[in-house]
Design a protein around this motif. Sequence first.
Motif, PDB file in Angstrom:
ATOM      1  N   ILE A 140       0.833  -1.200   0.000  1.00 48.70           N
ATOM      2  CA  ILE A 140       0.000   0.000   0.000  1.00 48.70           C
ATOM      3  C   ILE A 140       0.866   1.248   0.000  1.00 48.70           C
ATOM      4  O   ILE A 140       1.727   1.431   0.852  1.00 48.70           O
ATOM      5  CB  ILE A 140      -0.945   0.007   1.220  1.00 48.70           C
ATOM      6  CG1 ILE A 140      -1.874  -1.201   1.155  1.00 48.70           C
ATOM      7  CG2 ILE A 140      -1.751   1.292   1.273  1.00 48.70           C
ATOM      8  CD1 ILE A 140      -2.758  -1.356   2.373  1.00 48.70           C
ATOM      9  N   LYS A 141       0.637   2.084  -0.997  1.00 51.36           N
ATOM     10  CA  LYS A 141       1.408   3.322  -1.111  1.00 51.36           C
ATOM     11  C   LYS A 141       0.825   4.368  -0.158  1.00 51.36           C
ATOM     12  O   LYS A 141      -0.376   4.590  -0.122  1.00 51.36           O
ATOM     13  CB  LYS A 141       1.359   3.854  -2.541  1.00 51.36           C
ATOM     14  CG  LYS A 141       1.914   2.894  -3.583  1.00 51.36           C
ATOM     15  CD  LYS A 141       3.394   2.652  -3.367  1.00 51.36           C
ATOM     16  CE  LYS A 141       3.958   1.735  -4.454  1.00 51.36           C
ATOM     17  NZ  LYS A 141       5.376   1.417  -4.235  1.00 51.36           N
ATOM     18  N   SER A 183      -1.647   9.156   4.773  1.00 44.51           N
ATOM     19  CA  SER A 183      -2.777   9.147   3.846  1.00 44.51           C
ATOM     20  C   SER A 183      -2.482   8.188   2.715  1.00 44.51           C
ATOM     21  O   SER A 183      -1.336   7.989   2.339  1.00 44.51           O
ATOM     22  CB  SER A 183      -3.023  10.556   3.291  1.00 44.51           C
ATOM     23  OG  SER A 183      -1.892  11.006   2.574  1.00 44.51           O
ATOM     24  N   ILE A 184      -3.515   7.586   2.169  1.00 46.61           N
ATOM     25  CA  ILE A 184      -3.336   6.611   1.098  1.00 46.61           C
ATOM     26  C   ILE A 184      -4.420   6.783   0.056  1.00 46.61           C
ATOM     27  O   ILE A 184      -5.589   6.582   0.343  1.00 46.61           O
ATOM     28  CB  ILE A 184      -3.355   5.172   1.626  1.00 46.61           C
ATOM     29  CG1 ILE A 184      -3.684   4.231   0.501  1.00 46.61           C
ATOM     30  CG2 ILE A 184      -4.298   4.968   2.739  1.00 46.61           C
ATOM     31  CD1 ILE A 184      -3.665   2.808   0.889  1.00 46.61           C
ATOM     32  N   ALA A 185      -4.023   7.172  -1.117  1.00 48.41           N
ATOM     33  CA  ALA A 185      -4.937   7.302  -2.253  1.00 48.41           C
ATOM     34  C   ALA A 185      -6.260   7.930  -1.854  1.00 48.41           C
ATOM     35  O   ALA A 185      -7.331   7.464  -2.198  1.00 48.41           O
ATOM     36  CB  ALA A 185      -5.174   5.932  -2.875  1.00 48.41           C
ATOM     37  N   GLY A 186      -6.189   9.003  -1.071  1.00 49.29           N
ATOM     38  CA  GLY A 186      -7.398   9.701  -0.680  1.00 49.29           C
ATOM     39  C   GLY A 186      -8.158   9.085   0.468  1.00 49.29           C
ATOM     40  O   GLY A 186      -9.269   9.488   0.763  1.00 49.29           O
ATOM     41  N   ARG A 187      -7.578   8.095   1.152  1.00 45.69           N
ATOM     42  CA  ARG A 187      -8.278   7.477   2.273  1.00 45.69           C
ATOM     43  C   ARG A 187      -7.372   7.423   3.493  1.00 45.69           C
ATOM     44  O   ARG A 187      -6.159   7.356   3.387  1.00 45.69           O
ATOM     45  CB  ARG A 187      -8.773   6.080   1.896  1.00 45.69           C
ATOM     46  CG  ARG A 187      -7.716   5.000   1.921  1.00 45.69           C
ATOM     47  CD  ARG A 187      -8.230   3.705   1.293  1.00 45.69           C
ATOM     48  NE  ARG A 187      -7.498   2.551   1.742  1.00 45.69           N
ATOM     49  CZ  ARG A 187      -7.097   1.563   0.952  1.00 45.69           C
ATOM     50  NH1 ARG A 187      -7.354   1.601  -0.332  1.00 45.69           N
ATOM     51  NH2 ARG A 187      -6.447   0.520   1.435  1.00 45.69           N
ATOM     52  N   LYS A 188      -7.996   7.409   4.663  1.00 50.63           N
ATOM     53  CA  LYS A 188      -7.245   7.355   5.909  1.00 50.63           C
ATOM     54  C   LYS A 188      -7.144   5.927   6.440  1.00 50.63           C
ATOM     55  O   LYS A 188      -6.231   5.604   7.187  1.00 50.63           O
ATOM     56  CB  LYS A 188      -7.927   8.243   6.951  1.00 50.63           C
ATOM     57  CG  LYS A 188      -7.978   9.718   6.560  1.00 50.63           C
ATOM     58  CD  LYS A 188      -8.757  10.514   7.588  1.00 50.63           C
ATOM     59  CE  LYS A 188      -8.877  11.970   7.172  1.00 50.63           C
ATOM     60  NZ  LYS A 188      -9.688  12.758   8.121  1.00 50.63           N
TER      61      LYS A 188
END
Length: 259
Positions: free
Chosen positions: A60-61, A80-85
Amino acid sequence: MKKIILIIFITLVNIQVFSQKNDICGSIDYTCTTNLAYKYQEKYNLKFNSKFSLSEEVDIKYSKNKEDKNNSSKGETRISIAGRKNLTPKIFYNTKKDFYFSDVWDDSELIVKETPFKWNWDIKEKFKQIGRFRCQMATIKFRGRNYIAWFTNKIPTSFGPWKFQGLPGLILEVYDNDRVFYITADKIHIENKQFCENKFVENKLTNALDISSYLKEIDLLIDKEFAKLSAKLPKGAKPLKRSKNCEDCSQGIEIFSNE
């Protein structure tokens, strides 16, 4: 009598060979590339045997941003990850009888029991090489998009990445005609059956949403996001309005209205 024993022996050998072929299992690393409002990638590892497949999000980036010093004296870090927490990995779980997937939206994890779909693939007499595997083309229309898949019958399982399944061999590559969604296998490991047991804990699937409830929940979450953004606007500014019938807006991977 000897002929009868010989026939029985040959039959048992054939059954055993057939069973071994159908007990093949392994794991595949896939990259899923999405080109909607912007381009982003997700990595998945798919484990499978003759009875199940489980894809789990991996690698996961994420980005680390230092907190504002005025708000944090400890110098804590935000992830943060691709717009999600929520850093919970997404999953796609297939037992042939049932299919589940999870979606992560900001802080929320949604578990969904997928609606049955008839995978009426059109298998073509076209072939290409992917790594060491000779693959055959198949096409299908699924939720508003036309897909091309490349599968290999050298790995005789009906499973595949994301929601794709139903071919007489493992899918190693699949994409839609517009290349909005593209999946390709990176690494393939064929293993002995004893290493491919299903260890997935199914308790979390008990209260899974159906597709209709899932779409409504997503709709509510988007409305909440608009409300949060509106609350941050300067005093007197008009609240942001979301157009649900926007023709120019980017659609998702699955276009349910076109089914």
